[in-house]
Design a protein around this motif. Structure first.
Motif, PDB file in Angstrom:
ATOM      1  N   GLU A   3      26.418  -9.503   7.903  1.00 46.35           N
ATOM      2  CA  GLU A   3      25.163  -9.340   8.640  1.00 46.35           C
ATOM      3  C   GLU A   3      24.158  -8.585   7.774  1.00 46.35           C
ATOM      4  OE1 GLU A   3      26.501  -9.227  13.256  1.00 46.35           O
ATOM      5  OE2 GLU A   3      26.884  -7.419  12.078  1.00 46.35           O
ATOM      6  N   TYR A   4      22.925  -9.045   7.838  1.00 45.90           N
ATOM      7  CA  TYR A   4      21.832  -8.417   7.099  1.00 45.90           C
ATOM      8  C   TYR A   4      20.675  -8.142   8.050  1.00 45.90           C
ATOM      9  CZ  TYR A   4      23.981  -9.674   2.633  1.00 45.90           C
ATOM     10  OH  TYR A   4      24.829  -9.784   1.556  1.00 45.90           O
ATOM     11  N   LEU A   5      20.006  -7.048   7.792  1.00 41.73           N
ATOM     12  CA  LEU A   5      18.791  -6.700   8.511  1.00 41.73           C
ATOM     13  C   LEU A   5      17.609  -7.025   7.608  1.00 41.73           C
ATOM     14  CD1 LEU A   5      17.397  -5.233  10.919  1.00 41.73           C
ATOM     15  CD2 LEU A   5      17.593  -3.131   9.567  1.00 41.73           C
ATOM     16  N   ILE A   6      16.708  -7.847   8.102  1.00 43.70           N
ATOM     17  CA  ILE A   6      15.465  -8.160   7.397  1.00 43.70           C
ATOM     18  C   ILE A   6      14.370  -7.506   8.223  1.00 43.70           C
ATOM     19  CG2 ILE A   6      13.919  -9.980   6.587  1.00 43.70           C
ATOM     20  CD1 ILE A   6      16.346 -11.908   6.757  1.00 43.70           C
ATOM     21  N   TYR A   7      13.575  -6.628   7.616  1.00 44.08           N
ATOM     22  CA  TYR A   7      12.596  -5.888   8.399  1.00 44.08           C
ATOM     23  C   TYR A   7      11.343  -5.584   7.597  1.00 44.08           C
ATOM     24  CZ  TYR A   7      14.352  -1.800   5.876  1.00 44.08           C
ATOM     25  OH  TYR A   7      14.723  -0.924   4.889  1.00 44.08           O
ATOM     26  N   PHE A   8      10.324  -5.159   8.341  1.00 44.95           N
ATOM     27  CA  PHE A   8       9.087  -4.739   7.693  1.00 44.95           C
ATOM     28  C   PHE A   8       8.544  -3.509   8.396  1.00 44.95           C
ATOM     29  CE2 PHE A   8       7.758  -7.572  11.052  1.00 44.95           C
ATOM     30  CZ  PHE A   8       6.635  -6.965  11.587  1.00 44.95           C
ATOM     31  N   ASN A   9       7.841  -2.698   7.640  1.00 44.14           N
ATOM     32  CA  ASN A   9       7.119  -1.566   8.205  1.00 44.14           C
ATOM     33  C   ASN A   9       5.729  -2.048   8.597  1.00 44.14           C
ATOM     34  OD1 ASN A   9       9.048   0.525   8.067  1.00 44.14           O
ATOM     35  ND2 ASN A   9       8.677   0.753   5.881  1.00 44.14           N
ATOM     36  N   GLN A  10       5.244  -1.593   9.719  1.00 45.90           N
ATOM     37  CA  GLN A  10       3.975  -2.077  10.258  1.00 45.90           C
ATOM     38  C   GLN A  10       2.814  -1.976   9.264  1.00 45.90           C
ATOM     39  OE1 GLN A  10       3.844  -3.714  13.170  1.00 45.90           O
ATOM     40  NE2 GLN A  10       1.738  -4.232  12.646  1.00 45.90           N
ATOM     41  N   PRO A  11       2.681  -0.880   8.515  1.00 49.04           N
ATOM     42  CA  PRO A  11       1.570  -0.812   7.559  1.00 49.04           C
ATOM     43  C   PRO A  11       1.592  -1.891   6.474  1.00 49.04           C
ATOM     44  CG  PRO A  11       2.381   1.382   8.016  1.00 49.04           C
ATOM     45  CD  PRO A  11       3.360   0.417   8.643  1.00 49.04           C
ATOM     46  N   TRP A  12       2.745  -2.523   6.233  1.00 50.15           N
ATOM     47  CA  TRP A  12       2.829  -3.582   5.225  1.00 50.15           C
ATOM     48  C   TRP A  12       2.079  -4.830   5.665  1.00 50.15           C
ATOM     49  CZ3 TRP A  12       8.836  -3.568   4.274  1.00 50.15           C
ATOM     50  CH2 TRP A  12       9.227  -2.319   3.801  1.00 50.15           C
ATOM     51  N   VAL A  13       1.828  -4.952   6.965  1.00 52.36           N
ATOM     52  CA  VAL A  13       1.163  -6.144   7.500  1.00 52.36           C
ATOM     53  C   VAL A  13      -0.248  -6.262   6.955  1.00 52.36           C
ATOM     54  CG1 VAL A  13       0.334  -7.256   9.610  1.00 52.36           C
ATOM     55  CG2 VAL A  13       2.590  -6.151   9.573  1.00 52.36           C
ATOM     56  N   GLY A  14      -0.951  -5.144   6.852  1.00 56.70           N
ATOM     57  CA  GLY A  14      -2.310  -5.160   6.337  1.00 56.70           C
ATOM     58  C   GLY A  14      -3.327  -5.551   7.393  1.00 56.70           C
ATOM     59  N   GLU A  15      -4.557  -5.598   6.981  1.00 53.02           N
ATOM     60  CA  GLU A  15      -5.665  -5.954   7.876  1.00 53.02           C
ATOM     61  C   GLU A  15      -5.981  -7.438   7.722  1.00 53.02           C
ATOM     62  OE1 GLU A  15      -7.105  -3.846  10.047  1.00 53.02           O
ATOM     63  OE2 GLU A  15      -5.655  -2.328   9.392  1.00 53.02           O
ATOM     64  N   HIS A  16      -5.960  -8.148   8.845  1.00 53.23           N
ATOM     65  CA  HIS A  16      -6.242  -9.584   8.835  1.00 53.23           C
ATOM     66  C   HIS A  16      -7.015  -9.949  10.090  1.00 53.23           C
ATOM     67  CE1 HIS A  16      -3.431 -10.029   5.504  1.00 53.23           C
ATOM     68  NE2 HIS A  16      -2.554  -9.336   6.208  1.00 53.23           N
ATOM     69  N   THR A  17      -7.646 -11.088  10.043  1.00 54.21           N
ATOM     70  CA  THR A  17      -8.401 -11.566  11.206  1.00 54.21           C
ATOM     71  C   THR A  17      -7.434 -12.112  12.266  1.00 54.21           C
ATOM     72  OG1 THR A  17      -8.595 -13.820  10.373  1.00 54.21           O
ATOM     73  CG2 THR A  17     -10.334 -12.246   9.718  1.00 54.21           C
TER      74      THR A  17
END
Length: 121
Positions: A3-17
């Motif tokens: 099993e693997y966890l694939i994740y992101f931190n919210q600030p990595w999303v960046g600003e987008h329309t």
């Protein structure tokens, strides 16, 4: 299988329309559907974006206490995650890459430690 966890931190999303996000949503959903079809999907979810909406349960002082807000204030906070069960690291890399391309932001991957007796414990 591992099993693997694939994740992101919210600030990595960046600003987008809003339009950009609407275009990305179906791409990410398609990857999740492909994971399900391949039999590697365990669970996925996006988290509320306001870290102050979190609460903490802490029993380290011998008495259980609940506190509103995150345990530690940090500019990096979890935005969402996917758990997969795949044959090896190469497969985990492939699925993480597909998610990164679909979402448009980085994904970090960590392997879960093996559990004695397998996944059911």
């Amino acid at each position: 299988m591992s099993e693997y966890l694939i994740y992101f931190n919210q600030p990595w999303v960046g600003e987008h329309t809003e339009t950009w996000f609407k275009e990305r949503g179906p791409l990410a959903k398609a990857v999740v559907h492909a994971m399900k079809a391949a039999g590697v999907y365990v669970f996925a979810g996006g988290l509320e974006e306001d870290p102050d909406a979190a609460f903490t349960a802490d029993a380290t002082r011998g008495t259980l206490r609940f506190t509103d807000g995150p345990y530690v204030r940090n500019p990096q906070f979890l935005g969402g995650f996917t758990v997969i069960d795949v044959a090896d690291e190469q497969a985990a890399r492939q699925w993480a890459g597909k998610l990164a391309e679909a979402c448009g932001w980085p994904q970090e991957v960590r392997r879960f430690k093996p559990r004695p007796g397998g996944r059911t414990e």
